[in-house]
Design a protein around this motif. Structure first.
Motif, short mmCIF file in Angstrom:
data_model
loop_
_atom_site.label_atom_id
_atom_site.label_comp_id
_atom_site.label_asym_id
_atom_site.label_seq_id
_atom_site.Cartn_x
_atom_site.Cartn_y
_atom_site.Cartn_z
N PHE A 160 0.82 -1.21 0.00
CA PHE A 160 0.00 0.00 0.00
C PHE A 160 0.86 1.26 0.00
O PHE A 160 1.92 1.28 0.62
N TYR A 193 -2.38 9.18 -0.26
CA TYR A 193 -3.83 9.31 -0.25
C TYR A 193 -4.27 10.74 0.01
O TYR A 193 -5.28 11.19 -0.51
N TRP A 219 3.57 5.89 -7.38
CA TRP A 219 3.34 4.60 -6.75
C TRP A 219 2.94 3.58 -7.79
O TRP A 219 1.98 3.77 -8.52
#
Length: 135
Positions: free
Chosen positions: A9, A15, A83
């Motif tokens: 993650f 985020y 990412w």
């Protein structure tokens, strides 16, 4: 175990920086589903409009917070790296772009809602496509 999770993650800063994109994508999906399952999809749907308008708020508020105080929200003024090859860039120019795009989307939806001709265009697929295109 935490090393494995860190490899799978992205970090929390990713985020936070991608919240405008994620909010518009999620808002577009909800607006489309709300328009299809709530009412006639061929007629203007105010629920889809409201979902689309509300989903623009994170696209405006998050860049304002990140541009006002970049080191205060866990990012430590370091932009998150791309990412998994996503090519995501979370620097100040892209945050300012998210701010302008969010304000433009809110303005477009608001102007379409206050005119009679624009209200006829507020079908669920228009709101969904607008949010998808701007995310």
């Amino acid at each position: 175990m935490t090393e494995t999770l860190n490899l799978v993650f992205p970090p929390a800063a990713f985020y936070l920086h991608s919240a405008p994109i994620l909010a518009m994508l999620l808002g577009g999906l909800v607006a489309l589903l709300a328009g299809v399952f709530r009412g006639n999809p061929d007629r203007p749907n105010m629920l889809a409009y409201q979902v689309g308008f509300i989903s623009c708020f994170p696209a405006v508020i998050v860049p304002l917070l990140l541009l006002a105080a970049p080191g205060s929200f866990g990012s430590n003024t370091v932009q998150p790296p791309a990412w998994l090859g996503s090519g995501f860039l979370g620097d100040q120019i892209s945050q300012f772009t998210f701010l302008i795009v969010g304000l433009g989307t809110m303005f477009t939806l608001f102007m379409a809602e206050i005119s009679n001709a624009g209200r006829q265009l507020l079908r669920p697929e228009l709101v969904c496509l607008l949010l998808f295109a701007l995310s």
